[in-house]
Design a protein around this motif. Structure first.
Motif, PDB file in Angstrom:
ATOM      1  N   UNK A  33       0.846  -1.187   0.000  1.00  0.00           N
ATOM      2  CA  UNK A  33       0.000   0.000   0.000  1.00  0.00           C
ATOM      3  C   UNK A  33       0.885   1.242   0.000  1.00  0.00           C
ATOM      4  N   UNK A  34       0.535   2.218  -0.810  1.00  0.00           N
ATOM      5  CA  UNK A  34       1.336   3.431  -0.940  1.00  0.00           C
ATOM      6  C   UNK A  34       0.710   4.573  -0.155  1.00  0.00           C
ATOM      7  N   UNK A  35       1.555   5.438   0.411  1.00  0.00           N
ATOM      8  CA  UNK A  35       1.065   6.567   1.190  1.00  0.00           C
ATOM      9  C   UNK A  35       1.541   7.872   0.574  1.00  0.00           C
ATOM     10  N   UNK A  36       0.686   8.890   0.630  1.00  0.00           N
ATOM     11  CA  UNK A  36       1.074  10.256   0.280  1.00  0.00           C
ATOM     12  C   UNK A  36       0.729  11.120   1.491  1.00  0.00           C
ATOM     13  N   UNK A  37       1.758  11.769   2.072  1.00  0.00           N
ATOM     14  CA  UNK A  37       1.573  12.500   3.309  1.00  0.00           C
ATOM     15  C   UNK A  37       1.657  11.548   4.491  1.00  0.00           C
ATOM     16  N   UNK A  38       1.261  12.001   5.692  1.00  0.00           N
ATOM     17  CA  UNK A  38       0.660  13.312   5.940  1.00  0.00           C
ATOM     18  C   UNK A  38       1.687  14.419   6.075  1.00  0.00           C
ATOM     19  N   UNK A  39       1.210  15.662   6.026  1.00  0.00           N
ATOM     20  CA  UNK A  39       2.052  16.829   6.236  1.00  0.00           C
ATOM     21  C   UNK A  39       2.030  17.227   7.705  1.00  0.00           C
ATOM     22  N   UNK A  40       2.900  18.157   8.045  1.00  0.00           N
ATOM     23  CA  UNK A  40       2.889  18.750   9.377  1.00  0.00           C
ATOM     24  C   UNK A  40       2.343  20.169   9.291  1.00  0.00           C
ATOM     25  N   UNK A  41       1.724  20.625  10.361  1.00  0.00           N
ATOM     26  CA  UNK A  41       1.189  21.981  10.387  1.00  0.00           C
ATOM     27  C   UNK A  41       0.096  22.112  11.421  1.00  0.00           C
ATOM     28  N   UNK A  42      -0.610  23.207  11.346  1.00  0.00           N
ATOM     29  CA  UNK A  42      -1.726  23.428  12.261  1.00  0.00           C
ATOM     30  C   UNK A  42      -2.918  22.598  11.808  1.00  0.00           C
ATOM     31  N   UNK A  43      -3.464  21.815  12.724  1.00  0.00           N
ATOM     32  CA  UNK A  43      -4.573  20.921  12.413  1.00  0.00           C
ATOM     33  C   UNK A  43      -5.903  21.577  12.771  1.00  0.00           C
ATOM     34  N   UNK A  44      -6.983  21.007  12.291  1.00  0.00           N
ATOM     35  CA  UNK A  44      -8.314  21.584  12.508  1.00  0.00           C
ATOM     36  C   UNK A  44      -8.652  21.687  13.989  1.00  0.00           C
ATOM     37  N   UNK A  45      -8.116  20.762  14.780  1.00  0.00           N
ATOM     38  CA  UNK A  45      -8.401  20.748  16.213  1.00  0.00           C
ATOM     39  C   UNK A  45      -7.606  21.800  16.979  1.00  0.00           C
ATOM     40  N   UNK A  46      -6.638  22.424  16.291  1.00  0.00           N
ATOM     41  CA  UNK A  46      -5.800  23.421  16.948  1.00  0.00           C
ATOM     42  C   UNK A  46      -4.420  22.919  17.291  1.00  0.00           C
ATOM     43  N   UNK A  47      -4.218  21.595  17.338  1.00  0.00           N
ATOM     44  CA  UNK A  47      -2.889  21.046  17.578  1.00  0.00           C
ATOM     45  C   UNK A  47      -1.979  21.321  16.389  1.00  0.00           C
ATOM     46  N   UNK A  48      -0.685  21.239  16.630  1.00  0.00           N
ATOM     47  CA  UNK A  48       0.297  21.421  15.567  1.00  0.00           C
ATOM     48  C   UNK A  48       1.178  20.169  15.498  1.00  0.00           C
ATOM     49  N   UNK A  49       1.374  19.657  14.301  1.00  0.00           N
ATOM     50  CA  UNK A  49       2.222  18.477  14.130  1.00  0.00           C
ATOM     51  C   UNK A  49       1.811  17.670  12.928  1.00  0.00           C
ATOM     52  N   UNK A  50       2.302  16.429  12.868  1.00  0.00           N
ATOM     53  CA  UNK A  50       1.988  15.569  11.732  1.00  0.00           C
ATOM     54  C   UNK A  50       0.532  15.117  11.802  1.00  0.00           C
ATOM     55  N   UNK A  51       0.019  14.794  10.634  1.00  0.00           N
ATOM     56  CA  UNK A  51      -1.353  14.301  10.547  1.00  0.00           C
ATOM     57  C   UNK A  51      -2.197  15.092   9.571  1.00  0.00           C
ATOM     58  N   UNK A  52      -1.662  16.230   9.134  1.00  0.00           N
ATOM     59  CA  UNK A  52      -2.413  17.078   8.201  1.00  0.00           C
ATOM     60  C   UNK A  52      -2.460  16.429   6.827  1.00  0.00           C
ATOM     61  N   UNK A  53      -3.634  16.415   6.205  1.00  0.00           N
ATOM     62  CA  UNK A  53      -3.780  15.850   4.869  1.00  0.00           C
ATOM     63  C   UNK A  53      -2.802  16.536   3.918  1.00  0.00           C
ATOM     64  N   UNK A  54      -2.155  15.765   3.078  1.00  0.00           N
ATOM     65  CA  UNK A  54      -1.251  16.332   2.080  1.00  0.00           C
ATOM     66  C   UNK A  54      -2.014  17.286   1.173  1.00  0.00           C
ATOM     67  N   UNK A  55      -1.326  18.268   0.577  1.00  0.00           N
ATOM     68  CA  UNK A  55      -2.013  19.184  -0.337  1.00  0.00           C
ATOM     69  C   UNK A  55      -2.721  18.442  -1.459  1.00  0.00           C
ATOM     70  N   UNK A  56      -3.852  18.983  -1.883  1.00  0.00           N
ATOM     71  CA  UNK A  56      -4.646  18.339  -2.928  1.00  0.00           C
ATOM     72  C   UNK A  56      -3.807  18.081  -4.173  1.00  0.00           C
TER      73      UNK A  56
END
Length: 413
Positions: free
Chosen positions: A153-176
């Motif tokens: 299985x291949x993965x794209x992302x995740x990115x790091x940054x500010x998340x919807x919940x307010x936390x900062x770190x990995x887990x952000x969906x890669x850019x479209x």
């Protein structure tokens, strides 16, 4: 030839199954769908009930022009939508892939329309994770990621940054755009010529580890990237591939039959056992030339068992053994050198009895161990072809072009 390969040969639009999971980034799946359509893909959608809390099925039906598969028992036109869509797709793309759905995929759980359809897919699966940073970092999630990668299985992302919940770190969906580009790169393999269809190839890759004691070993700087690129390119061109991998952490190319080994003797045994079933062997592994003569069965303590010297013995020459057994099969080897590259490559070609030697100067930064490019020369009885510096996938294709021509000359393709 599979239905997917037939479709590519007939020039139909690539088919993407977009699997939408229940995360806040579900709305971005609409943009992914549009990006794929603009690139000429036909897209159908399956989604979870949780995903429909973020974006309604009607939105995806309007965008895709096809019914959304969100119920195993209510999909128009077929009583078995998971089998229908699983066989229809050239690529399955999961956006956003939640921790829950990734756990289900890793465990083989199929308890709704989306997971059942993904389990029934006979195509590559590309996963774009999107979740909270702590969920992504959780040991269970990372174990699931490792399991999925090991299965191809291949993965794209995740990115790091500010998340919807307010936390900062990995887990952000890669850019479209990045997700669409990754999907299109995989789909591009569908249009490649299947000029190795029917060929069975053995590829070895990576280093070997030669034990000094249970915790220490002798090794080299090989990463396996070149061999894995060759395996991936061969699969895209229609070959059946056995990949014998030394200790590396690279994901398995989709469709490869991977066998992991540790030592030179392990690699020798597996390669010899497989050689009778293949048309060609491409030996890109950096097999250790020497191994400790008497490895200890316990960890040596420097306070009382000093390692002032290690007695070494030569390892078996896998390339030479395969060449001696080859008959009308093709055997290609690699020569990683730091000086007199072509002279050493020609000498190796003759001494081993190989059909092709791929020579690269590992003292050069663009062709050293671990680089994403390589500058190689193809040395055979017909002469020497010096190639320019290229990305590894292009080098892999050049090597396979030479192997293909040799297979055709011998009537094995």
């Amino acid at each position: 030839m599979s239905e997917r390969d037939r479709g590519a040969a007939e020039g139909r639009a690539p088919r993407v199954l977009l699997a939408v999971c229940g995360g806040i980034a579900a709305y971005k799946a609409c943009e992914v769908l549009r990006g794929l359509q603009k690139a000429g893909c036909e897209v159908r959608v399956t989604m979870t009930a949780d995903a429909e809390r973020f974006v309604g099925a009607a939105t995806f039906e309007a965008l895709s022009g096809a019914p959304v598969a969100d119920d195993l028992y209510g999909y128009p036109g077929t009583p078995i939508p998971h089998v229908e869509l699983g066989g229809w797709a050239d690529l399955a793309l999961v956006v956003p892939a939640t921790a829950n759905v990734m756990a289900k995929l890793a465990a083989g759980i199929a308890d709704d329309c989306l997971t059942t359809t993904l389990l029934a897919c006979a195509c590559p699966v590309l996963v774009a994770p999107g979740m909270n940073v702590h969920m992504w970092r959780a040991a269970a999630t990372q174990a699931n990621v490792a399991t999925l990668r090991a299965r191809g299985t291949l993965l794209v992302g995740p990115d790091s940054g500010r998340l919807a919940c307010g936390d900062v770190g990995e887990g952000k969906l890669a850019p479209v755009g990045e997700i669409v580009a990754a999907a299109l790169e995989l789909i591009g393999d569908l249009t490649r010529p299947k000029d190795l269809a029917g060929a069975h190839l053995l590829v070895n890759a990576g280093p070997t580890h030669e034990a000094i004691d249970p915790v220490r070993y002798i090794a080299n700087r090989s990463t396996g990237k070149m061999g894995f690129a060759i395996a991936a390119a061969a699969l895209a061109r229609g070959a059946e591939v056995w990949l014998v991998a030394g200790p590396v952490s690279l994901p398995t190319p989709f469709g490869a039959r991977r066998l992991n080994v540790t030592s030179a003797e392990d690699m020798r045994g597996v390669c010899l056992s497989l050689f009778g079933h293949v048309d060609a062997a491409i030996c890109s592994a950096a097999v250790a030339d020497y191994t400790p003569a008497r490895p200890a069965d316990h960890k040596l303590k420097k306070s009382r068992e000093r390692l002032d010297a290690i007695e070494l013995t030569e390892t078996a020459d896998i390339l030479a053994e395969l060449c001696a057994l080859k008959g009308d099969r093709v055997v290609a080897g690699f020569a990683a050198e730091t000086d007199e590259l072509l002279a050493h490559a020609r000498e190796k070609l003759e001494r081993k009895g190989a059909d092709l030697i791929v020579a690269n100067d590992v003292s050069r930064p663009e062709s050293t161990f671990g680089a994403d490019t390589n500058r190689v020369a193809l040395v055979s009885a017909a002469g020497t072809e010096q190639l320019e510096t290229m990305p590894l996938p292009q080098v892999a294709d050049a090597v396979l072009d030479a192997v293909r021509d040799l297979l055709r000359e011998r009537g094995r393709l």
